[in-house]
Motif scaffolding. Structure first.
Motif, PDB file in Angstrom:
ATOM      1  N   SER A  94       0.847  -1.356  -0.077  1.00  0.00           N
ATOM      2  CA  SER A  94      -0.202  -0.179   0.063  1.00  0.00           C
ATOM      3  C   SER A  94       1.120   1.316   0.025  1.00  0.00           C
ATOM      4  CB  SER A  94      -0.827   0.035   1.239  1.00  0.00           C
ATOM      5  OG  SER A  94      -1.806  -1.028   1.026  1.00  0.00           O
ATOM      6  N   ILE A  95       2.037   1.393   0.717  1.00  0.00           N
ATOM      7  CA  ILE A  95       2.923   2.391   0.807  1.00  0.00           C
ATOM      8  C   ILE A  95       3.360   2.757  -0.559  1.00  0.00           C
ATOM      9  CG2 ILE A  95       4.926   3.570   2.070  1.00  0.00           C
ATOM     10  CD1 ILE A  95       4.034   1.910   4.424  1.00  0.00           C
ATOM     11  N   ARG A  96       4.109   1.490  -1.190  1.00  0.00           N
ATOM     12  CA  ARG A  96       4.843   1.407  -2.358  1.00  0.00           C
ATOM     13  C   ARG A  96       3.734   2.024  -3.546  1.00  0.00           C
ATOM     14  NH1 ARG A  96       9.107  -1.616  -1.921  1.00  0.00           N
ATOM     15  NH2 ARG A  96       9.117  -2.308  -4.300  1.00  0.00           N
ATOM     16  N   VAL A  97       2.510   1.477  -3.428  1.00  0.00           N
ATOM     17  CA  VAL A  97       1.515   2.001  -4.400  1.00  0.00           C
ATOM     18  C   VAL A  97       1.423   3.535  -4.171  1.00  0.00           C
ATOM     19  CG1 VAL A  97      -0.998   2.204  -4.901  1.00  0.00           C
ATOM     20  CG2 VAL A  97       0.141   0.094  -4.690  1.00  0.00           C
ATOM     21  N   ASP A 145     -11.202   3.682 -13.978  1.00  0.00           N
ATOM     22  CA  ASP A 145     -10.253   3.950 -15.063  1.00  0.00           C
ATOM     23  C   ASP A 145     -10.370   5.402 -15.506  1.00  0.00           C
ATOM     24  OD1 ASP A 145      -8.469   4.252 -17.065  1.00  0.00           O
ATOM     25  OD2 ASP A 145      -9.302   2.587 -18.478  1.00  0.00           O
ATOM     26  N   PRO A 146      -9.330   6.171 -15.127  1.00  0.00           N
ATOM     27  CA  PRO A 146      -9.436   7.548 -15.253  1.00  0.00           C
ATOM     28  C   PRO A 146      -9.395   7.922 -16.623  1.00  0.00           C
ATOM     29  CG  PRO A 146      -7.313   7.343 -14.320  1.00  0.00           C
ATOM     30  CD  PRO A 146      -8.271   5.882 -14.218  1.00  0.00           C
ATOM     31  N   LEU A 147      -8.779   7.180 -17.497  1.00  0.00           N
ATOM     32  CA  LEU A 147      -8.610   7.529 -18.948  1.00  0.00           C
ATOM     33  C   LEU A 147     -10.161   7.597 -19.465  1.00  0.00           C
ATOM     34  CD1 LEU A 147      -5.318   6.076 -20.112  1.00  0.00           C
ATOM     35  CD2 LEU A 147      -5.778   8.274 -19.410  1.00  0.00           C
ATOM     36  N   GLU A 148     -11.066   6.783 -18.971  1.00  0.00           N
ATOM     37  CA  GLU A 148     -12.283   6.811 -19.484  1.00  0.00           C
ATOM     38  C   GLU A 148     -13.272   7.790 -19.148  1.00  0.00           C
ATOM     39  OE1 GLU A 148     -13.375   5.023 -21.816  1.00  0.00           O
ATOM     40  OE2 GLU A 148     -11.416   4.044 -22.057  1.00  0.00           O
ATOM     41  N   ILE A 149     -12.908   8.772 -18.340  1.00  0.00           N
ATOM     42  CA  ILE A 149     -13.396  10.026 -17.570  1.00  0.00           C
ATOM     43  C   ILE A 149     -12.878  11.024 -18.869  1.00  0.00           C
ATOM     44  CG2 ILE A 149     -13.828  11.793 -16.197  1.00  0.00           C
ATOM     45  CD1 ILE A 149     -13.452   9.369 -14.159  1.00  0.00           C
ATOM     46  N   LYS A 150     -13.981  11.319 -19.816  1.00  0.00           N
ATOM     47  CA  LYS A 150     -13.467  12.055 -20.933  1.00  0.00           C
ATOM     48  C   LYS A 150     -13.801  13.678 -20.795  1.00  0.00           C
ATOM     49  CE  LYS A 150     -12.349   8.651 -23.436  1.00  0.00           C
ATOM     50  NZ  LYS A 150     -10.882   8.105 -23.737  1.00  0.00           N
ATOM     51  N   SER A 151     -14.520  13.970 -19.918  1.00  0.00           N
ATOM     52  CA  SER A 151     -15.185  15.310 -19.770  1.00  0.00           C
ATOM     53  C   SER A 151     -14.237  16.211 -18.792  1.00  0.00           C
ATOM     54  CB  SER A 151     -16.461  15.160 -19.156  1.00  0.00           C
ATOM     55  OG  SER A 151     -16.715  14.848 -17.805  1.00  0.00           O
ATOM     56  N   TYR A 157       1.420   0.219 -11.489  1.00  0.00           N
ATOM     57  CA  TYR A 157       0.623   1.260 -10.806  1.00  0.00           C
ATOM     58  C   TYR A 157       0.429   2.670 -11.430  1.00  0.00           C
ATOM     59  CZ  TYR A 157       1.479  -2.100  -6.901  1.00  0.00           C
ATOM     60  OH  TYR A 157       1.842  -3.249  -6.310  1.00  0.00           O
ATOM     61  N   ALA A 158       1.298   2.765 -12.290  1.00  0.00           N
ATOM     62  CA  ALA A 158       1.368   4.076 -13.093  1.00  0.00           C
ATOM     63  C   ALA A 158       0.249   3.884 -14.303  1.00  0.00           C
ATOM     64  CB  ALA A 158       2.569   4.561 -13.304  1.00  0.00           C
ATOM     65  N   ASN A 159       0.231   2.938 -14.640  1.00  0.00           N
ATOM     66  CA  ASN A 159      -0.875   2.700 -15.986  1.00  0.00           C
ATOM     67  C   ASN A 159      -1.902   3.450 -15.801  1.00  0.00           C
ATOM     68  OD1 ASN A 159       0.811   1.123 -17.683  1.00  0.00           O
ATOM     69  ND2 ASN A 159       0.239  -0.736 -16.780  1.00  0.00           N
ATOM     70  N   HIS A 160      -2.473   3.946 -16.671  1.00  0.00           N
ATOM     71  CA  HIS A 160      -3.901   4.635 -16.883  1.00  0.00           C
ATOM     72  C   HIS A 160      -3.872   5.721 -15.630  1.00  0.00           C
ATOM     73  CE1 HIS A 160      -6.526   2.486 -19.805  1.00  0.00           C
ATOM     74  NE2 HIS A 160      -5.237   2.064 -20.122  1.00  0.00           N
ATOM     75  N   LEU A 161      -2.882   6.016 -15.494  1.00  0.00           N
ATOM     76  CA  LEU A 161      -3.042   7.477 -14.300  1.00  0.00           C
ATOM     77  C   LEU A 161      -3.518   6.996 -13.243  1.00  0.00           C
ATOM     78  CD1 LEU A 161      -4.238  10.406 -16.599  1.00  0.00           C
ATOM     79  CD2 LEU A 161      -1.818  10.112 -16.109  1.00  0.00           C
ATOM     80  N   GLY A 162      -2.996   5.681 -12.744  1.00  0.00           N
ATOM     81  CA  GLY A 162      -3.369   5.328 -11.445  1.00  0.00           C
ATOM     82  C   GLY A 162      -4.309   4.106 -11.295  1.00  0.00           C
ATOM     83  N   LEU A 163      -4.971   3.841 -12.341  1.00  0.00           N
ATOM     84  CA  LEU A 163      -5.662   2.555 -12.309  1.00  0.00           C
ATOM     85  C   LEU A 163      -4.904   1.330 -12.151  1.00  0.00           C
ATOM     86  CD1 LEU A 163      -8.458   0.817 -12.707  1.00  0.00           C
ATOM     87  CD2 LEU A 163      -7.802   0.893 -15.172  1.00  0.00           C
ATOM     88  N   HIS A 164      -5.193   0.486 -11.212  1.00  0.00           N
ATOM     89  CA  HIS A 164      -4.483  -0.889 -11.163  1.00  0.00           C
ATOM     90  C   HIS A 164      -5.198  -1.971 -12.021  1.00  0.00           C
ATOM     91  CE1 HIS A 164      -2.021  -4.268  -9.910  1.00  0.00           C
ATOM     92  NE2 HIS A 164      -2.937  -4.635  -9.333  1.00  0.00           N
ATOM     93  N   PHE A 165      -4.389  -2.464 -13.294  1.00  0.00           N
ATOM     94  CA  PHE A 165      -4.973  -3.327 -14.136  1.00  0.00           C
ATOM     95  C   PHE A 165      -4.870  -4.676 -13.587  1.00  0.00           C
ATOM     96  CE2 PHE A 165      -3.513  -0.479 -17.208  1.00  0.00           C
ATOM     97  CZ  PHE A 165      -4.292  -0.570 -18.336  1.00  0.00           C
ATOM     98  N   THR A 166      -6.301  -5.159 -13.460  1.00  0.00           N
ATOM     99  CA  THR A 166      -6.597  -6.570 -12.816  1.00  0.00           C
ATOM    100  C   THR A 166      -6.838  -7.597 -13.717  1.00  0.00           C
ATOM    101  OG1 THR A 166      -8.617  -6.018 -11.969  1.00  0.00           O
ATOM    102  CG2 THR A 166      -6.823  -5.534 -10.192  1.00  0.00           C
TER     103      THR A 166
END
Length: 925
Positions: free
Chosen positions: A642-645, A675-681, A776-785
């Protein structure tokens, strides 16, 4: 406590047919001899030699770390304590964690892996046994718990107390595995119980299932579809530093306990502490242990680091350093990223041999060749990323290229200098017909190679091209004649230094001094310089720019130097040490030229061709007041996942804060679920981390997000009603000792102005390794699972169903935090969206609202309270995507029972985006 006296027994076992690849193989069902260990009270002797067990599973939905099924065979016997370590036993040995009255026989818990390691060693000393665990230095947190053991290693050849290996634990647990006969969430009333207090018939060992989960000895790695003898886990913890825990606890349903499970809800590292995790002791020498790396390479010995964090930082002023070397057993490249806080060895598995590596100045790439010094055969030159997969592999398409060395021009351009031939330079015809070359290299792409001059000077070329050296077998040099000229001008002279005597492993410094380091063979010139006889490679010699000997450094007793290289712009060299007895290069060391001191870095076997790269951060005059020991240091040695994330998320925050319009923050449900990249507005980032609670969410909102994001319009938080029995315990436990947050606080969280290079300086502080960072940095912070989906019928559960009845104080605390967030956001004219994330529909079918409890009536009461709050705040929107299980999220939208996977994260983000537009929060007109 039951006292066990058992003789030869036929264990009960559970087994399935293995007629299909999706069904697990049989556990060993043969007769196993056991008896009470006559020398050690409460220990049971297991005669395991000649028997086997099965780790992992072949079930289709199994996670990667728990599959495939792997057969582990034993050629040794061992003993294991019948019960878990009690609080009294721990206190009697360690003198800390004194048990409360009546708690003496409860299992010792809330202890790190390192705490139990120290306990085992101290108990071994008390009982006159060997200490099994070795380490150089202990790093404690403020509560005196062990965060990490620097230079840690486990020596299975010693007879002393230790934790059981995972294979040993599964072997004894599989013989009578019945989680229904345990302290579990159905009968524990959410409390731990005394060891061996559950009457479960004739079971030999108490509480293997339930009560508390148990640390075992192993680093967590991967299994393979094979038979492995005497398996003792992974050789190290990889980038995450993961450990294995087994058995389930009083918080779990019996249906959620199984033999293949290796972890917890969140990643388990050596510094993890939990009220439901304890340990038990084992005894037994493992003479032929086998470690299995992530790429399925087997090791007979465990390579380890053997220095402290402070040693490296005191020398270089930074932890931003990497070491690369060749594993002589596999010819694969191995590296350590000292900046990731784990000091783990990562081996890049490949069929291409990797010799003479050199790390790029930005530490992102590594160059290597397939030929070695002294060999006249053709060699190929490759460059690849310094990450676990060795991505971006590129080959220089030339006839032959050997001994690569990165070089940076005064203009900052990166290139690689190499030679076309690395054989014996005593053969003048072969040497002079070869040549020295330079090829530009930028972001994974080679430029056009350019020949610098004839002659294969693989010992290095000075940055001003005025001196070049080589050494195999003669110490040959080429130097510019005119003061303002270079070798490239054609005005040069060739010389043979060291009186023409044999020299090798030549390396030219790049700090402007043009010093040449080399090894010899006990030559007369060397003997005359040091004033005594010495053995081959026993002395390291250094010559000045004219060839005059200026220094000699003696190898440690019992060793000889090998493969010496200067460290860029430092008065330091890296070298391997050859053991005089075994002939193996068993150590890698740093050599300090200033005082001739030698610092051990790594210990193992066949550690060849070391290369070391340090990145220094230079402060400008205006930045001189900044303390780089604290600034941006958002993780330390042994930090949990958690700290590393959150360290990665803070980097994202500092680089994007000025343009960020929406911040997603909350528990692991937001971590994997938006996923922050899917927030387009709006421009959005995700700042969530696993196990985050509302107290931590409030901390980041109040101190960073609201004050330092000038374009902020909305904050998205998680409304985890079933987790509102927690307060701020994890926040204080995990983050209170982290220097970066303390430093920010001491500067009033930079309200008067953020340092101009905040992101750069933060990024240069200790960080997770490249692959972990990218995750952890992918997609501006989304963790791909993964898209494993939720469980059918019996989803995983934690905490008592009825906690709401007796946790009103904690519940009220969380409501108070919600109001604090809304008050602060309202003052900044920022909206808050509280998301109720979907969970498995089977929770509601069980009469349970969510993973962490609540009856449906309790959940409704909480919803009513939150709706009342929403009615008072115009900036607060409650967005219920759970709807008590009656939603349109399907199984493939989930990672597991209460976390969305990538599909669900995209769906959730798009719906939040529509909500922003509908409520006119977005920038879309």
């Amino acid at each position: 406590m039951r006292y066990l006296i058992l003789v030869i027994i036929i264990f009960l076992f559970e087994a399935c047919s293995n007629s299909s690849t999706t069904v697990d193989p049989l556990f060993d069902d043969s007769i196993i001899s056991i008896e009470q260990d006559s020398l050690f009270k409460d220990f049971i002797k297991i005669y395991a030699a000649g028997h086997y067990t099965i780790l992992g599973t072949n079930q289709k939905q199994a996670i990667r770390k728990e599959s495939p099924a792997m057969r582990v065979e034993f050629d040794y016997d061992f003993s294991v304590c019948a019960h878990e370590i009690t609080e009294k036993e721990y206190y009697d040995i360690m003198g800390t964690n004194a048990p409360c009255k009546g708690c003496e026989n409860l299992p010792a818990r809330n202890l790190t892996f390192g705490d139990f390691v120290l306990f085992a060693n101290e108990k071994s000393k008390k009982d006159g046994l060997d200490t099994v665990y070795l380490y150089e230095n202990i790093v404690y947190n403020s509560d005196n718990h062990v965060l990490s053991l620097e230079g840690y290693s486990f020596d299975p050849s010693r007879f002393g107390y230790r934790l059981p290996t995972e294979a040993e634990w599964v072997f004894i647990a599989s013989k009578n595995w019945n989680p229904k006969k345990s302290w579990n969430s159905n009968n524990s009333k959410n409390n731990v119980h005394e060891v061996c207090s559950f009457e479960n018939g004739a079971e030999t060992f108490c509480d293997l299932a339930g009560n508390v989960a148990e640390w075992v000895n192993d680093w967590s790695g991967y299994f393979k579809d094979a038979t492995v003898p005497n398996f003792v886990g992974a050789p190290n913890g990889s980038s995450l530093g993961e450990r294995v825990i087994k058995g389930g606890s009083y918080k779990n349903l019996p249906s959620n306990m199984n033999l293949q499970s290796r972890g917890d809800v969140y990643t388990v590292s050596s510094s993890t502490m939990a009220e439901y995790v304890g340990a038990r002791l084992a005894l037994g020498v493992i003479e032929n242990p086998v470690w299995l790396s992530e790429n399925s390479s087997a090791f007979k010995s465990s390579t380890k680091t053997i220095f402290s964090e402070n040693s490296l930082k005191n020398i270089f002023g930074t932890m931003r350093a990497k070491l690369a070397f060749t594993n002589g057993m596999t010819n694969n490249l191995v590296y350590i990223n000292y900046n990731d806080g784990n000091f783990s060895f990562i081996e890049i598995n490949d069929t291409i041999p990797a010799y003479h590596p050199d790390i790029s100045p930005n530490e992102t790439w590594v160059a290597f060749c397939t030929g070695i010094e002294g060999a006249s055969s053709k060699s190929s030159l490759y460059v690849r990323k310094l990450d676990p997969l060795g991505r971006g592999l590129v080959k220089l398409e030339v006839e032959s290229a050997a001994i690569p060395r990165f070089s940076v021009s005064p203009e900052g351009d990166t290139s690689i200098i190499y030679v076309s031939y690395s054989g014996n330079n005593k053969d003048s015809l072969a040497f002079n017909s070869a040549s020295t070359w330079q090829v530009p290299f930028n972001n994974g792409i080679f430029g056009t190679p350019q020949k610098l001059f004839d002659g294969a000077f693989h010992g290095g070329v000075s940055s001003d091209y005025r001196l070049a050296v080589t050494g195999s077998t003669l110490l040959k040099t080429r130097s510019a004649v005119e003061l303002n000229s270079s070798i490239l001008d054609g005005q040069y002279k060739d010389s043979v230094w060291y009186n023409g005597e044999q020299a090798c492993n030549v390396s030219l410094s790049q700090d402007g001094t043009k010093r040449t380091a080399f090894l010899d063979f006990g030559s007369a010139t060397g003997k005359s310089f040091v004033g005594k006889n010495y053995r081959v490679h026993e002395r390291l010699f250094i010559a000045d720019s004219t060839g005059k000997l200026i220094q000699s450094i003696e190898a440690p007793s019992g060793f000889a130097f090998n493969y010496t290289e200067w460290i860029d712009n430092k008065d330091m060299l890296i070298a391997s040490l050859e053991d005089e007895i075994t002939g193996n290069d068993s150590k890698i060391v740093l050599i300090n030229v200033k005082d001739s001191s030698i610092l051990d870095l790594v210990e193992g076997s066949d550690l060849l061709y070391p290369a070391f790269r340090v990145q220094n951060v230079k402060l400008s005059k205006d930045e001189a007041h900044l303390d780089l020991d604290s600034l941006g240091v958002y993780m330390t040695i042994g930090s949990s996942e958690s700290i590393r994330v959150m360290k990665v998320k803070m980097d994202i925050f500092w680089i994007y804060r000025e343009i960020t319009e929406a911040v997603i923050i909350g528990s692991s449900r937001t971590f994997t679920g938006v996923d922050p990249l899917e927030i387009k507005s709006l421009f959005a980032i995700n700042m969530s981390y696993p196990a985050e609670d509302l107290a931590a969410t409030n901390y980041f909102i109040q101190n960073y997000i609201l004050n330092l994001t000038p374009k902020l319009k909305v904050i998205v938080i998680a409304l985890d009603y079933d987790r509102w029995l927690y307060t701020d315990e994890l926040w204080n436990e995990w983050f209170s000792d982290i220097p970066g947050y303390k430093y920010d606080e001491s500067h009033d969280f930079w309200k008067d102005g953020v340092p101009e290079r905040m992101y750069e300086l933060t990024r240069n502080a200790m960080s997770p390794s490249g692959d972990e960072y990218d995750i952890y940095a992918n997609h501006l912070g989304l963790h791909f699972t993964s898209l494993t989906g939720y469980s059918n019928e019996t989803p995983a559960t934690n905490e008592n169903l009825h906690w709401f009845d007796h946790k009103q104080k904690q519940y009220s605390y969380n409501l108070k935090i919600i109001r604090e967030i809304l008050d602060a956001a309202q003052k900044k004219d920022v909206s808050v969206i509280g998301v109720i994330f979907p969970q498995s529909p089977y929770y509601v079918k069980m009469g349970r609202w969510g993973r962490y409890g609540l009856t449906l009536n309790d959940a409704q009461e909480i919803k009513n309270d939150v709706n009342k709050i929403a009615a008072k705040y115009k900036n607060f929107i409650v967005f219920d995507e759970y709807k008590d299980g009656k939603n349109d999220y399907i199984q493939t939208d989930f990672e597991n029972d209460d976390h969305l996977g990538l599909n669900g994260a995209i769906k959730m983000a798009r719906r939040i985006d529509s909500l922003l537009v509908a409520n006119k929060i977005s920038t879309i007109k």
